[in-house]
Design a protein around this motif. Structure first.
Motif, short mmCIF file in Angstrom:
data_model
loop_
_atom_site.label_atom_id
_atom_site.label_comp_id
_atom_site.label_asym_id
_atom_site.label_seq_id
_atom_site.Cartn_x
_atom_site.Cartn_y
_atom_site.Cartn_z
N THR B 213 44.37 35.43 32.33
CA THR B 213 43.85 37.03 32.24
C THR B 213 43.30 37.20 33.64
O THR B 213 43.58 38.17 34.14
CB THR B 213 42.96 37.10 31.18
N PHE B 216 46.19 37.81 36.03
CA PHE B 216 46.66 39.16 36.01
C PHE B 216 45.81 40.20 36.28
O PHE B 216 46.47 41.21 36.98
CB PHE B 216 46.99 39.05 34.25
N SER B 220 46.89 42.58 39.18
CA SER B 220 47.11 44.27 38.54
C SER B 220 46.03 44.95 39.57
O SER B 220 46.55 46.06 40.14
CB SER B 220 46.76 44.37 37.30
#
Lengths: 589, 331
Positions: B213, B216, B220
């Protein structure tokens, strides 16, 4: 204040995990399997771990001890020919037509609710066992048994046709006073039911109301009764005050609570042993390698044992495929040569530190039927090469034996993922290569290897050499693994377990005789000849009888087993701690 | 919006039927069946016994017939019994295994998100700093270390080695579920016992979650921070924190929400390796065992549950886009 709370919680979190041990006179056993259900009197799941746990809760009429000698538990004595309890009836021709055992139930034998164990409990068990709607794995030998009461406590079990091992086993008991009502409900619900699936669901409803975590057995007969089963985690049993046998010095000096912890990952199980969380491990637990690792880390806290077991590891040689004929696998000389090309002594030394003895017969070495001087095929490369040459096999330019333009190249299969077997394969592949036999390893998942399209389809050439194991029970040995009738073919619906396809008329004749020979001394003679024939033909290449490793903490007494008893629970009522006053009556052999 | 949701729900029905048939068919097509296991280890079992048992369990019928029988029973609310445990399959899944799995996976998801999102933002905002490199390095280590290895190491460290050198002062249980503390000891003692057993598998499960995470979130966030509207917001003189948390974060969360939404069904599916290493009796291990032993009813209940959850959460995820991204409308 906050920091004090933090320290307290941290201490509780990281501090003192409860250690197993004799402190509260309990026993914590680790196992890698969880039983689907417990104390199912008809043993419909057929799993070893269920049998082991049931040993704590069950009682038998008669049972074997670690030496294979029978003792009476529910019965007052062991029926024998000598005391007249075991009877064999012959016809005019001298053939045995039936045999029977007469048992008397002890006056003090009770269920855990205090109700006496009666003949009705054995009759109820037998009635359900033989009911067509009940999915018991095998009805043998009870489908030919009849129970006849003699008086209030005495009954006769008659086998007609006779049962070879009638004197070694008795019927089980199921608590009819507890189960009858539910059984009658099952009976009414399925009486005229044609849909097998509906019957099967109704049976599950019946049996699950007495044997699962949600519905623990309501009554048991053995020295311990279940009190809690936390699925996936643990099962706890406490001492049954209504059990009739008392260990030396009194019950209170022996284990009061037994907890089984289910730890499916055997490496985690190992860590549990090392961390002192377990007092002992079950017979269904560690691999051989893991047990060796633990033996190196004992540090006087626990001891590792390697118990000679009942599992026979071997390599079947497919003697009935078209390829087998081309490669002479159907010729005993080829099989002898293959066996003499490998050094099994070195193999068991290298992989098992010599703890698993080389086997030369399919019969368990501790069985009375075992032929002690059966031919031992020690490594003999010279003789092996001579046999290959005899059959016309000559080394080619690449060193591989050839005949009529064909190479002696064999596929060698076993269950994929079994590291021990895979290592054995590599060692044997290397040893065979040295004598010019090319072996190609081709393994399959268990479900494929033991599935319907592999071993039993030898005729279709699905395999050449297959390594796996059979259970070689030292008592109930009939020699039926290699009988000609047991060769699976399309004609018999691929039934039978003689996967090698070996069919020897002399062996078949002797095996048939042995199956109806009720005199043990005579049966030993027949088995002697059968093993002579078998070892001269070697339909299977015998490797070794496996040992069963386990550990137990020092000071835990009478937690023992053998290839006769199979599980340490056989003697549950006498398991105890030396420090709590338990007396040692059995030593692990 | 309502019509859109209704249409999606109607589309789910044939999809789930197809999925159920595929799952049933693939399970049935595996070599062997539950009777083989009974038959193989017991030389006393005759061919007649095998045929009788196959008939009793309905295994002698063609797959499509067995499937239709199963479907008919399900429509009557009967999901059948577990072949392996002799209890209703629904009870096995929902009462025996699901609670254990959720106890492990839900805290793992919440805690790892709470840790990973700020770490990802920090890593993106301080791109190419020593801290960013350090976190990237640790993320890759955590992500690429096999769970079965690090789990076994953690077990050895906390259950064997540390108790040995600290004379038992620092010790964690070597796997299992706990529950040895009787309820009479009070809720705090019971909860603490549970936490003791939960802490190691939870940490190991979180390792990968946090690592993934974080990566990510960083990616992002970087993508959004380099867009024109962020440059414009900064050029207009908006405070940096406002640009970051009001403008950038809201947009950067869209893919994270997608990932989280789709990972929720996975929470119910359990974590097979973690559960196996720590002897945590959850769904992952149960599904694997049921597949291996061909416990059809358990396989069907568990996998159909995951299928339903997947399509439902796919829909919920699609709907949440509208909440975080004003450009998306379902009308």
């Amino acid at each position: 204040m906050a920091w004090k709370r933090t320290i307290l919680v941290s201490a509780l979190l990281l501090g003192a995990v409860a250690y197993a041990g004799p402190a509260n006179n309990s026993l914590v056993v680790g196992t890698s399997q969880e039983p689907p259900n417990i104390y199912d009197p008809w043993n419909t799941n057929n799993l070893a771990i269920a049998s082991e746990i049931n040993g704590f809760m069950g009682a038998s009429l008669i049972a074997p001890d670690d030496d294979g000698d029978l003792y009476a538990e529910i019965a007052t004595t062991v029926p024998t020919l000598a005391n007249g309890g075991y009877k064999i009836v012959k016809n005019a021709a001298g053939d045995v037509v039936r045999n029977s055992m007469t048992y008397s139930i002890r006056k003090d034998a009770k269920w855990s609710d205090g109700k006496p164990i009666t003949i009705a409990d054995f009759q109820f068990w037998l009635k359900v066992q033989n009911d067509d709607r009940v999915p018991v794995p095998s009805r043998t030998p009870w489908d030919r048994a009849k129970i006849t009461p003699v008086d209030a406590d005495t009954f006769t079990v008659t086998f007609e046709p006779p049962y070879l091992f009638a004197d070694q086993t008795g019927p089980s008991a199921a608590p009819s006073h507890v189960m009858s009502a539910a059984w009658n409900a099952f009976d009414n619900a399925t009486k005229n039911q044609k849909d097998a699936k509906v019957v099967s669901e109704e049976w599950k409803k019946f049996i699950s109301s007495f044997t699962t975590a949600r519905n623990l057995p309501k009554v048991v007969a053995g020295p311990f009764r279940p009190t809690a089963w936390r699925p996936g985690n643990s099962l706890t049993m406490v001492r049954n005050p209504n059990y009739w046998r008392t260990p030396k010095g009194g019950d209170d000096k022996y284990v009061q609570t037994v907890t089984y912890r289910f730890i499916p990952n055997t490496n985690t199980l190992k860590v549990n042993v090392l961390s002192g969380q377990l007092d002992a491990i079950s017979a269904v637990s560690l691999t051989f390698d893991q047990a060796l690792d633990l033996q190196r880390s004992e540090r006087n806290k626990f001891k590792t044992y390697f118990v000679p077991g009942a599992i026979w590891e071997h390599i079947d040689v497919n003697a009935r495929s078209p390829k087998a004929k081309d490669l002479d696998l159907d010729d005993p000389r080829m099989r002898q040569a293959l066996l003499m090309s490998i050094d099994r002594d070195a193999l068991v030394k290298a992989l098992f530190q010599g703890k698993q003895a080389v086997s030369n017969s399919w019969v368990n070495p501790i069985s009375k039927l075992y032929k002690k001087n059966v031919r031992d095929y020690n490594l003999n490369v010279t003789q092996a090469k001579a046999l290959f040459a005899d059959l016309g096999w000559k080394p080619g330019s690449d060193g591989i034996l050839t005949k009529n333009g064909k190479k002696l190249s064999l596929s060698f299969s076993t269950t994929a993922g079994n590291t021990t077997r895979e290592r054995v394969q590599q060692i044997l592949q290397d040893q065979w290569k040295k004598v010019g036999v090319q072996v190609n390893i081709q393994n399959y998942p268990s479900s494929v290897f033991f599935g319907p399209d592999m071993l039993s389809k030898g005729q279709e050439g699905k395999w050449d050499l297959a390594m796996y194991a059979w259970t070689g029970n030292p008592v109930f040995e009939e020699g039926n693994l290699f009988k000609g009738e047991g060769v699976p073919t399309a004609a018999n619906g691929y039934a039978g377990q003689n996967y090698a396809g070996w069919n020897n008329a002399d062996f078949n004749k002797l095996q048939k005789q042995a199956q109806s020979e009720f005199d043990l001394a005579e049966r030993i003679k027949l088995f002697d000849r059968m093993q002579t024939i078998w070892s001269s033909e070697v339909p299977s290449l015998p490797l070794y009888y496996r040992v069963n490793p386990y550990t137990k903490v020092n000071g835990l007494l009478n937690y023992t087993f053998s290839a006769y008893t199979l599980y340490p629970s056989w003697n549950a009522y006498q398991i105890g701690w030396a420090s709590r006053g338990a007396a040692e009556v059995n030593k692990q052999k | 919006m309502f019509n859109y949701i209704l249409r999606r729900i109607v589309q789910m029905i044939p999809l789930l039927l197809v999925i159920s048939f595929i799952i049933y068919g693939l399970t049935a097509l595996q070599p062997g069946d539950p009777v083989d296991r009974l038959a193989f280890g017991d030389p006393n079992i005759t061919p007649e016994d095998v045929a009788r048992l196959r008939a009793a369990y309905g295994l002698d019928q063609p797959i499509y017939e067995r499937y239709l029988h199963w479907l008919g029973q399900v429509l009557h609310g009967n999901f059948g019994y577990s072949q392996d445990f002799n209890i209703p399959a629904v009870e096995f899944v929902f009462q025996q295994r699901m609670p254990n799995t959720l106890l492990l996976t839900v805290p793992a998801l919440i805690l790892s998100t709470l840790i990973a999102v700020p770490l990802g933002i920090y890593s993106a905002v301080r791109q190419y700093s020593a801290m960013d490199y350090g976190m990237t390095f640790l993320s890759f280590i955590a992500f690429s270390t096999p769970v079965f290895w690090i789990g076994a190491m953690a077990l050895y460290l906390f259950a064997v080695y540390l108790p040995g050198v600290t004379n038992g002062a620092v010790a964690l249980p070597p796997g299992g579920l706990g529950g040895d503390v009787p309820p009479e000891a009070g809720w705090f003692a019971v909860a603490l016992d549970k936490v003791k057993y939960l802490v190691l598998p939870l940490c190991i499960l979180m390792l990968r979650e946090v690592a993934a995470t974080t990566r990510f979130m960083r990616a992002s966030m970087l993508e959004v921070l380099n867009q024109d509207f962020i440059r414009t917001a900064r050029a207009k003189g908006l405070p940096g924190r406002r640009v970051l948390y009001k403008h950038a974060l809201r947009n950067a969360m869209v893919p994270i929400l997608t990932i989280m939404g789709l990972s929720i069904p996975g929470l119910f599916g359990g974590a097979v390796i973690t559960e196996t290493v720590f002897s945590w009796p959850g769904m992952g291990k149960a599904i694997l065992d049921a597949l291996v032993s061909k416990d059809f009813n358990v396989v069907m209940v568990a996998l159909m549950l995951l299928s339903v959850l997947t399509v439902v959460f796919q829909l919920i995820t699609d709907l949440t886009y509208a909440l975080v991204d004003p450009r998306i409308r379902y009308s």
